[in-house]
Enzyme design. Structure first.
Site, PDB file in Angstrom:
ATOM      1  N   ASP A 257       7.305  -6.453   9.621  1.00 17.76           N
ATOM      2  CA  ASP A 257       8.599  -6.503  10.416  1.00 17.76           C
ATOM      3  C   ASP A 257       8.746  -8.157  11.015  1.00 17.76           C
ATOM      4  O   ASP A 257       9.508  -8.275  11.885  1.00 17.76           O
ATOM      5  CB  ASP A 257       8.625  -5.517  11.420  1.00 17.76           C
ATOM      6  CG  ASP A 257       7.509  -5.784  12.428  1.00 17.76           C
ATOM      7  OD1 ASP A 257       6.258  -5.851  12.050  1.00 17.76           O
ATOM      8  OD2 ASP A 257       7.682  -5.528  13.533  1.00 17.76           O
TER       9      ASP A 257
ATOM     10  N   ASP B  87       0.728  -1.406   0.118  1.00 21.12           N
ATOM     11  CA  ASP B  87      -0.010   0.051  -0.082  1.00 21.12           C
ATOM     12  C   ASP B  87       0.890   1.221   0.102  1.00 21.12           C
ATOM     13  O   ASP B  87       0.420   2.238   0.342  1.00 21.12           O
ATOM     14  CB  ASP B  87      -0.906   0.036   1.158  1.00 21.12           C
ATOM     15  CG  ASP B  87      -2.469  -0.469   1.110  1.00 21.12           C
ATOM     16  OD1 ASP B  87      -2.421  -0.867  -0.085  1.00 21.12           O
ATOM     17  OD2 ASP B  87      -3.141  -0.297   1.821  1.00 21.12           O
TER      18      ASP B  87
ATOM     19  N   ASP C   7      -8.206  -7.182  13.037  1.00 24.59           N
ATOM     20  CA  ASP C   7      -7.587  -8.554  13.804  1.00 24.59           C
ATOM     21  C   ASP C   7      -8.842  -8.954  14.841  1.00 24.59           C
ATOM     22  O   ASP C   7      -9.247  -9.901  14.876  1.00 24.59           O
ATOM     23  CB  ASP C   7      -6.256  -8.560  14.104  1.00 24.59           C
ATOM     24  CG  ASP C   7      -5.915  -7.199  14.925  1.00 24.59           C
ATOM     25  OD1 ASP C   7      -6.822  -6.460  15.507  1.00 24.59           O
ATOM     26  OD2 ASP C   7      -4.789  -7.200  15.375  1.00 24.59           O
TER      27      ASP C   7
ATOM     28  N   ASP D 121       3.018  -9.335   9.467  1.00 24.77           N
ATOM     29  CA  ASP D 121       3.244  -8.099   9.111  1.00 24.77           C
ATOM     30  C   ASP D 121       4.822  -7.669   8.736  1.00 24.77           C
ATOM     31  O   ASP D 121       5.379  -8.850   8.671  1.00 24.77           O
ATOM     32  CB  ASP D 121       3.265  -7.229  10.681  1.00 24.77           C
ATOM     33  CG  ASP D 121       1.789  -6.878  10.669  1.00 24.77           C
ATOM     34  OD1 ASP D 121       0.740  -7.154   9.945  1.00 24.77           O
ATOM     35  OD2 ASP D 121       1.163  -6.481  12.142  1.00 24.77           O
TER      36      ASP D 121
END
Length: 672
Positions: free
Chosen positions: A312, A251, A404, A310
């Site tokens: 990281d 994004d 989530d 995610d």
């Protein structure tokens, strides 16, 4: 020789030990007793003088060190204020009403402290209410005594009632935490673990047909620091190459970052990995919109499970082999959640304190809820979903900033079960600056209140058992998401300093000392090496109550930045095992980026890339709400000192200093 005579023989030994033999007829049976004693050497006056001089030297040497340290801290504070950004907080997140309330409370407290100091200097009683007209020397004292009677009759009862209400909430929440710890202790004693019916093994005859199809999704947005390591970790998963697909859901609005990620994807695709790159031109719904768009692809229907990471997060190669087998023979299982592991947990004081919280969250909260309730909040990453469960629950929705938790609650209402694997860990990193951590906590505490407003009707109308409804409403949402920040802020930041000026409603010592310390010890038990940080952890948690309370109120009543999503900044730290390989790959990476820069230059985008590539110098921030609360608590500490209230003074002093350190953005610096 006479029988009653006494013979004493003394032998001086080289070691300085005296041997004394005494033969006395008065002893029973004429027994001889041997007495050994060390020779006591008397200190000479010269030695005593040197000892005093040595102690005096240590005291004198300590004073300059204390002064230099104090001046260094003061100089650091002045420098921090001088270099701070005037627009330290986003206006949408500043919580202006809360700040105005705290500031007004501070002004009233300063006026009250001035009055109390005046009364103290005139030796008026600061604690006992005197009847009007007795011992009144002047008009000022008459007004002061009138105030004492008014606060005792009309103000103190209301404050005492509200404080008792908050204390009850505090005790209920403490009891809930104690029961969770007992549940975790029971799991450890019984060695309870999720059961796997069968694993997926390589079959020479059938090839990889026994392995289910898995979709691996990595949503990211301008993740220049971590995109490379996250993509590499996903592509190195130990799973048949034809049985999983990696989706890079980008994004990013930075075109240079887009080209860097595209080039990384192409390099892995050329090496034989099944990987695709997706980019949305309109970033609606943030992460939820990104995942929803990816699940709408036609080829997703060929896959049975989806693993989400995610940007990281770096899963180990055996991640899928440790998680996906739990779905085998368990058709009601919708989610398998793995635990987080942190690269930079010892980076500074801020990361150490975060580690304590998250360690308790996974070790106790997630594990206990998963084992006994088959339900917990999805952490948004490092988890594997059954795609059928996602579709049955309505898919990803863009209505909150905690997508989530939203999908987890809806899946629970549909009857799907969750499993938490405490032994499977995925590497990630913690926010290292207070600014980043504060924005993350604002979203984490604002989103659940948005979700509670939206999900309450669905929970009440659902067909799940009454016990599950009560667990969702009272424990999952109200107790752990609303009550905790509410009583933390009101009890320790509002009521406690207020009772210093209204001693008739004074809080008992066990409320401000013994119970909080006990709860902090329970929180640190899953991370025993963090025990030296017990007191900083307790003070910092109360300091964060301002941010959490503001976020909770904004989410509950849809105020300010309730629906704003701020991407958590990453530093791109790698694990120690990766440092050598990263150093070896740095030259190749630099060459690769130069090629991309030339490619962008040909299309006329090099100027845009250079502008966005320029790093702005980080400016230290000053957080006004935290500073206002710091001055408020220090003012109350001054009032407590006048009346010698002991434990209340020390708590207010250290808690005020904690707010001061955070308000000046002095936390998060490097520590040895």
């Amino acid at each position: 020789m006479a029988l009653n005579s006494t013979v004493v023989v003394t032998l001086e030994k080289p070691e300085g030990i005296s041997l004394i033999e005494r033969n006395d007829s008065s002893s029973n049976g004429g027994r001889s007793s041997m007495i050994f004693q060390d020779k006591q050497r008397a200190a000479s006056p010269k030695q005593f003088t040197w000892l005093l001089l040595l102690k005096a030297y240590r005291v004198v040497a300590f004073i300059p060190w204390l002064l230099s340290t104090s001046f260094a801290v003061i100089g650091s504070i002045k420098k921090r204020i001088a270099s701070s950004d005037s627009n330290e907080e986003d206006p949408r997140q500043s919580g202006r009403k809360l700040y105005r309330f705290i500031k007004a409370f501070l002004v009233v407290s300063l006026i009250g402290l001035a009055v109390e100091v005046f009364a103290y200097l005139n030796r008026w009683n600061l604690r006992i209410v005197n009847p009007l007209g007795i011992g009144v020397d002047n008009l000022v004292q008459w007004w002061y005594l009138a105030w004492l009677n008014f606060r005792a009759d009309y103000v103190a009862p209301w404050i005492a009632a509200f404080s008792k209400f908050c204390i009850v909430l505090f005790l209920i929440q403490s009891l809930d935490r104690l029961l969770q710890c007992l549940g975790c202790f029971w799991i450890k004693c019984k060695k309870m673990k999720p059961v796997v019916d069968g694993a997926f093994d390589d079959d020479v005859e059938n090839g990889s047909s026994c392995f289910p199809m898995v979709l691996v999704q990595i949503p990211m947005c301008n993740e220049r620091e971590v995109y490379e390591q996250s993509i590499a970790a996903a592509c190195r998963l130990d799973w048949p190459k034809d049985r999983f697909l990696v989706q890079i859901l980008d994004d990013s609005d930075d075109e240079l970052v887009q080209h860097l990620i595209k080039d990384e994807v192409m390099s892995w695709k050329e090496s034989g990995v099944n990987i695709v790159y997706r980019h949305r031109f309109v970033r609606t719904g943030y992460k939820a919109g990104n995942l929803k768009s990816a699940m709408a692809c036609d080829y997703v229907k060929n896959y049975e499970f989806v693993a989400i990471f995610d940007a990281d997060f770096q899963p180990n190669p055996d991640f899928l082999k440790l998680t996906v087998p739990h779905f085998k023979g368990n058709p009601e299982l919708g989610l398998v959640q793995a635990r987080w592991s942190f690269i930079n947990r010892d980076e500074n004081l801020l990361t150490r304190l975060q580690y304590i919280n998250l360690c308790f969250h996974f070790e106790v909260e997630q594990q206990v809820n998963g084992m006994f309730l088959d339900f917990f909040g999805f952490n948004g990453t490092a988890g594997v979903w059954r795609i059928k469960a996602l579709e049955d629950s309505g898919g990803w929705l863009e209505r909150t900033t905690v997508e989530d938790m939203d999908i987890a609650v809806r899946a629970h209402l549909k009857g799907w079960k969750f499993t938490f694997l405490n032994d499977v860990r995925v590497l990630c990193e913690l926010p290292e600056s207070y600014e980043t951590y504060k924005k993350q906590q604002h979203r984490w505490h604002s989103g659940p209140m948005q979700l509670f407003r939206l999900c309450l009707p669905a929970i009440l109308k659902s067909k799940i058992s009454i016990w599950k409804k009560a667990n969702l409403i009272f424990l999952f949402f109200l107790l752990r998401k609303l009550i905790l920040p509410f009583y933390s802020f009101t009890l320790f930041c509002i009521i406690l300093p207020l009772t210093m000026f209204i001693p008739e409603a004074e809080l008992p010592a066990w409320v401000i000392c013994y119970v909080p310390i006990t709860m902090s010890i329970l929180n640190i038990l899953p991370a025993p090496k963090s025990f030296p940080f017990l007191m900083p952890y307790l003070l910092f948690e109360n300091t964060m109550s301002v941010t959490k309370f503001n976020a909770m109120i904004s989410g509950l009543f849809q105020l300010g930045s309730a629906y704003e999503w701020v991407v958590t900044k990453k530093t791109g730290r790698a694990s120690e095992s990766d440092l050598v390989s990263l150093l070896a790959e740095r030259e190749a990476k630099n060459t690769n980026e130069e090629k991309i820069q030339r490619r962008l230059s040909e299309s006329g985008l090099d100027l845009l890339g250079k502008v966005k590539e320029t790093k702005k110098e980080k400016k230290n921030r000053v957080y006004r709400k935290e500073l206002a609360v710091a001055l408020l608590l220090l003012t109350a500490a001054g009032r407590s000192l006048l009346s010698a209230q002991g434990i209340h003074f020390y708590y207010l002093l250290f808690q005020g200093l904690s707010f001061l350190v955070v308000g000046l953005d002095l936390i998060g610096e490097q520590v040895s």
